[in-house]
Design a protein around this motif. Structure first.
Motif, PDB file in Angstrom:
ATOM      1  N   ASN A  30      25.812   7.951  32.105  1.00 26.28           N
ATOM      2  CA  ASN A  30      24.474   8.343  32.551  1.00 26.28           C
ATOM      3  C   ASN A  30      24.427   9.738  33.174  1.00 26.28           C
ATOM      4  N   PHE A  31      25.034  10.697  32.483  1.00 25.29           N
ATOM      5  CA  PHE A  31      24.989  12.092  32.935  1.00 25.29           C
ATOM      6  C   PHE A  31      23.575  12.607  32.735  1.00 25.29           C
ATOM      7  N   ARG A  32      22.989  13.154  33.797  1.00 24.60           N
ATOM      8  CA  ARG A  32      21.613  13.640  33.746  1.00 24.60           C
ATOM      9  C   ARG A  32      21.555  15.154  33.953  1.00 24.60           C
ATOM     10  N   HIS A  33      20.629  15.745  33.204  1.00 23.68           N
ATOM     11  CA  HIS A  33      20.291  17.164  33.387  1.00 23.68           C
ATOM     12  C   HIS A  33      18.795  17.277  33.114  1.00 23.68           C
ATOM     13  N   GLY A  34      18.017  17.478  34.170  1.00 20.77           N
ATOM     14  CA  GLY A  34      16.568  17.504  34.024  1.00 20.77           C
ATOM     15  C   GLY A  34      16.073  16.157  33.517  1.00 20.77           C
ATOM     16  N   HIS A  35      15.316  16.181  32.442  1.00 25.53           N
ATOM     17  CA  HIS A  35      14.801  14.940  31.851  1.00 25.53           C
ATOM     18  C   HIS A  35      15.762  14.342  30.830  1.00 25.53           C
ATOM     19  N   LEU A  48      35.506  16.042  22.766  1.00 28.16           N
ATOM     20  CA  LEU A  48      34.585  15.594  23.799  1.00 28.16           C
ATOM     21  C   LEU A  48      33.420  14.954  23.047  1.00 28.16           C
ATOM     22  N   ILE A  49      33.137  13.699  23.348  1.00 27.94           N
ATOM     23  CA  ILE A  49      32.157  12.950  22.567  1.00 27.94           C
ATOM     24  C   ILE A  49      31.019  12.486  23.463  1.00 27.94           C
ATOM     25  N   PHE A  50      29.810  12.834  23.040  1.00 28.91           N
ATOM     26  CA  PHE A  50      28.596  12.433  23.733  1.00 28.91           C
ATOM     27  C   PHE A  50      28.005  11.260  22.962  1.00 28.91           C
ATOM     28  N   VAL A  51      27.829  10.138  23.661  1.00 27.68           N
ATOM     29  CA  VAL A  51      27.445   8.898  22.991  1.00 27.68           C
ATOM     30  C   VAL A  51      26.085   8.424  23.474  1.00 27.68           C
ATOM     31  N   GLU A  52      25.188   8.210  22.525  1.00 25.58           N
ATOM     32  CA  GLU A  52      23.908   7.572  22.798  1.00 25.58           C
ATOM     33  C   GLU A  52      24.051   6.103  22.408  1.00 25.58           C
ATOM     34  N   VAL A  53      23.796   5.222  23.351  1.00 25.70           N
ATOM     35  CA  VAL A  53      23.920   3.783  23.108  1.00 25.70           C
ATOM     36  C   VAL A  53      22.520   3.211  22.911  1.00 25.70           C
ATOM     37  N   LYS A  54      22.356   2.452  21.840  1.00 19.90           N
ATOM     38  CA  LYS A  54      21.079   1.794  21.566  1.00 19.90           C
ATOM     39  C   LYS A  54      21.322   0.297  21.412  1.00 19.90           C
ATOM     40  N   ALA A  70      14.189  13.268  16.793  1.00 17.52           N
ATOM     41  CA  ALA A  70      14.483  14.694  17.008  1.00 17.52           C
ATOM     42  C   ALA A  70      14.335  15.088  18.470  1.00 17.52           C
ATOM     43  N   THR A  71      13.325  14.557  19.144  1.00 22.16           N
ATOM     44  CA  THR A  71      13.118  14.882  20.560  1.00 22.16           C
ATOM     45  C   THR A  71      14.279  14.384  21.401  1.00 22.16           C
ATOM     46  N   LYS A  72      14.724  13.146  21.154  1.00 21.80           N
ATOM     47  CA  LYS A  72      15.851  12.571  21.889  1.00 21.80           C
ATOM     48  C   LYS A  72      17.124  13.369  21.620  1.00 21.80           C
ATOM     49  N   ARG A  73      17.346  13.757  20.359  1.00 17.84           N
ATOM     50  CA  ARG A  73      18.532  14.550  20.017  1.00 17.84           C
ATOM     51  C   ARG A  73      18.529  15.878  20.770  1.00 17.84           C
ATOM     52  N   LYS A  74      17.369  16.549  20.834  1.00 12.21           N
ATOM     53  CA  LYS A  74      17.278  17.826  21.547  1.00 12.21           C
ATOM     54  C   LYS A  74      17.614  17.654  23.026  1.00 12.21           C
ATOM     55  N   LEU A  75      17.130  16.582  23.637  1.00 13.50           N
ATOM     56  CA  LEU A  75      17.425  16.331  25.048  1.00 13.50           C
ATOM     57  C   LEU A  75      18.910  16.071  25.269  1.00 13.50           C
ATOM     58  N   ILE A  76      19.519  15.300  24.388  1.00 19.87           N
ATOM     59  CA  ILE A  76      20.952  15.002  24.504  1.00 19.87           C
ATOM     60  C   ILE A  76      21.762  16.286  24.359  1.00 19.87           C
ATOM     61  N   ILE A  77      21.401  17.116  23.387  1.00 19.73           N
ATOM     62  CA  ILE A  77      22.111  18.376  23.165  1.00 19.73           C
ATOM     63  C   ILE A  77      21.968  19.291  24.374  1.00 19.73           C
ATOM     64  N   ALA A  79      21.509  18.393  27.535  1.00 18.90           N
ATOM     65  CA  ALA A  79      22.368  17.863  28.596  1.00 18.90           C
ATOM     66  C   ALA A  79      23.841  18.117  28.273  1.00 18.90           C
ATOM     67  N   ALA A  80      24.212  17.970  27.002  1.00 15.92           N
ATOM     68  CA  ALA A  80      25.602  18.222  26.592  1.00 15.92           C
ATOM     69  C   ALA A  80      25.981  19.679  26.841  1.00 15.92           C
ATOM     70  N   ASP A  81      25.075  20.599  26.522  1.00 14.52           N
ATOM     71  CA  ASP A  81      25.338  22.021  26.781  1.00 14.52           C
ATOM     72  C   ASP A  81      25.625  22.252  28.264  1.00 14.52           C
ATOM     73  N   GLN A  82      24.845  21.612  29.122  1.00 13.89           N
ATOM     74  CA  GLN A  82      25.045  21.739  30.564  1.00 13.89           C
ATOM     75  C   GLN A  82      26.411  21.188  30.970  1.00 13.89           C
ATOM     76  N   TYR A  83      26.768  20.012  30.450  1.00 15.47           N
ATOM     77  CA  TYR A  83      28.047  19.385  30.787  1.00 15.47           C
ATOM     78  C   TYR A  83      29.208  20.264  30.320  1.00 15.47           C
ATOM     79  N   ILE A  84      29.113  20.776  29.094  1.00 16.07           N
ATOM     80  CA  ILE A  84      30.157  21.641  28.540  1.00 16.07           C
ATOM     81  C   ILE A  84      30.358  22.867  29.430  1.00 16.07           C
ATOM     82  N   HIS A  85      29.263  23.453  29.855  1.00 17.43           N
ATOM     83  CA  HIS A  85      29.326  24.615  30.746  1.00 17.43           C
ATOM     84  C   HIS A  85      29.924  24.228  32.102  1.00 17.43           C
TER      85      HIS A  85
END
Length: 118
Positions: A30-35, A48-54, A70-77, A79-85
């Motif tokens: 549950n890593f969060r960055h903004g929304h 490094l693997i980012f996993v969306e669980v459904k 597409a909206t969910k993918r953009k949000l995940i990406i 947050a992933a960019d933030q985590y990577i940084h």
């Protein structure tokens, strides 16, 4: 907590355990960055693997992978960019979806969609 939220949280915990049993290393939940939120962040074979669980209690309304739009993918990406940084990661990454399905006997089954999007 609403029942569907509780089911989703339980599915994330079960998915993490399932992935760990396959050799994945669990880094974060549950890593969060903004929304944006990433359900699981794992490491496996240098990736490094980012996993969306459904979670799906059945397939009557569709399969797990169909619910990452597409909206969910953009949000995940995002947050992933933030985590990577944040951790200064310079190696390869991957975005996966793990579907957690409950069968008619109440058993959980897992289906992994590796490299699901980017």
């Amino acid at each position: 907590m609403a029942e569907h939220n509780e089911s989703g949280k339980n599915a994330e915990e079960q998915a993490a355990e399932w992935l760990k049993s396959k050799g994945y290393e669990h880094l974060e939940s549950n890593f969060r960055h903004g929304h944006a939120e990433i359900d699981l962040i794992m490491k496996y074979k240098g990736l490094l693997i980012f996993v969306e669980v459904k979670y799906r209690s059945g397939t009557g309304f569709g399969y797990a992978e169909e619910f990452v739009d597409a909206t969910k993918r953009k949000l995940i990406i995002k947050a992933a960019d933030q985590y990577i940084h944040q951790i200064d990661w310079h190696k390869d990454i991957r975005f996966d979806i793990v579907g957690v399905y409950k069968d008619r006997h109440g058993n959980l089954n897992f289906k992994s969609f590796e490299d699901a999007f980017y």
